[in-house]
Design an enzyme around this catalytic site. Structure first.
Site, PDB file in Angstrom:
ATOM      1  N   ALA A 106       0.823  -1.210   0.000  1.00 41.63           N
ATOM      2  CA  ALA A 106       0.000   0.000   0.000  1.00 41.63           C
ATOM      3  C   ALA A 106       0.863   1.269   0.000  1.00 41.63           C
ATOM      4  CB  ALA A 106      -0.957  -0.030   1.186  1.00 41.63           C
ATOM      5  N   HIS A 107       0.198   2.394   0.130  1.00 44.23           N
ATOM      6  CA  HIS A 107       0.820   3.708  -0.029  1.00 44.23           C
ATOM      7  C   HIS A 107       1.926   3.977   0.992  1.00 44.23           C
ATOM      8  CE1 HIS A 107      -1.168   5.450   3.551  1.00 44.23           C
ATOM      9  NE2 HIS A 107      -2.145   4.602   3.240  1.00 44.23           N
ATOM     10  N   ASP A 108       2.932   4.714   0.544  1.00 46.21           N
ATOM     11  CA  ASP A 108       3.991   5.248   1.411  1.00 46.21           C
ATOM     12  C   ASP A 108       4.793   4.178   2.135  1.00 46.21           C
ATOM     13  OD1 ASP A 108       3.378   8.175   1.082  1.00 46.21           O
ATOM     14  OD2 ASP A 108       1.457   7.488   1.878  1.00 46.21           O
ATOM     15  N   ASN A 135       2.221   3.174   4.999  1.00 42.69           N
ATOM     16  CA  ASN A 135       3.214   3.774   5.901  1.00 42.69           C
ATOM     17  C   ASN A 135       4.045   2.758   6.674  1.00 42.69           C
ATOM     18  OD1 ASN A 135       2.788   6.763   5.651  1.00 42.69           O
ATOM     19  ND2 ASN A 135       0.706   6.144   6.181  1.00 42.69           N
TER      20      ASN A 135
END
Length: 217
Positions: free
Chosen positions: A145-147, A165
């Protein structure tokens, strides 16, 4: 003209890398020319025979035996991070170039950086603002997923799920169907067991298992 390429490792991971390469070849026949497998030990020859794939011997002496191999590329088909790190140094020292292999079905969003030598297998998804280090191995059906920040030589087994994250440091291994919750940090050379759900940071070199994941005693 297709670039000559060898796969290091004749175990399951190496042969799955060959299957990945076959799918890439079907989508882009001019990308790579498979030369054969390398390995420290003689493989079960019947397996390679059924793949119609040659075994080229010890990677440590490849250039000595095959001088033209200095223009080749290599893919590291080994699950254990420390073995990939050692073989990367060995073959790069002989002048070969590490190949980044990404299956045609992989979904990659915007602002994703993938380091040299990474292997990203079929049906994986990498969303956005992700950084993946050199020679990372992302097996079939993983979600990132993101980041997310992923270090060098990290291994994901099949269907690992990495939430937003998350930070995963060098040489860590995330086994099949493990899930990492948002914001978690996985330390260097840590291991997350199959099916584990990680709700807290994992310190370097620690193995965690279970739901929620806890260190092995």
């Amino acid at each position: 003209m297709a670039t000559p390429l060898v796969i290091v490792g004749t175990g399951g991971s190496g042969r799955e890398t060959y299957a990945l390469l076959t799918d890439i070849h079907q989508a882009d026949p001019d990308a790579w020319e498979f030369m054969g497998f390398l390995g420290l030990h003689e493989p079960p020859q019947g397996l390679l025979d059924r793949l119609k794939a040659p075994f080229l011997g010890d990677p440590r002496t490849l250039l000595e035996r095959v001088p033209e191999s200095k223009t080749w590329s290599y893919a590291l088909g080994m699950g254990r991070p420390e073995r990939r790190r050692a073989m990367d140094a060995c073959l790069e020292g002989q002048g070969l170039t590490s190949a980044t292999l990404i299956h045609p079905t992989v979904r990659i969003g915007p602002d994703v950086e993938i380091g040299r030598g990474a292997i990203i297998c079929a049906h994986s998804t990498i969303t956005t603002n992700v950084r993946i280090g050199i020679n990372a191995q992302v097996n079939i059906g993983c979600t990132i997923a993101h980041d997310v920040r992923i270090g060098d030589y990290v291994t994901f087994a099949q269907s690992a799920n990495i939430a937003g994250n998350v930070t995963i440091h060098d040489d860590a291994t995330i086994f099949t169907n493990a899930s990492l919750l948002p914001g978690i940090t996985i330390g260097k050379a840590a291991i997350v067991g199959a099916g584990a759900v990680v709700t807290r940071d994992v310190t370097p070199g620690t193995t965690v298992v279970g739901v929620p994941a806890k260190p092995l005693p």
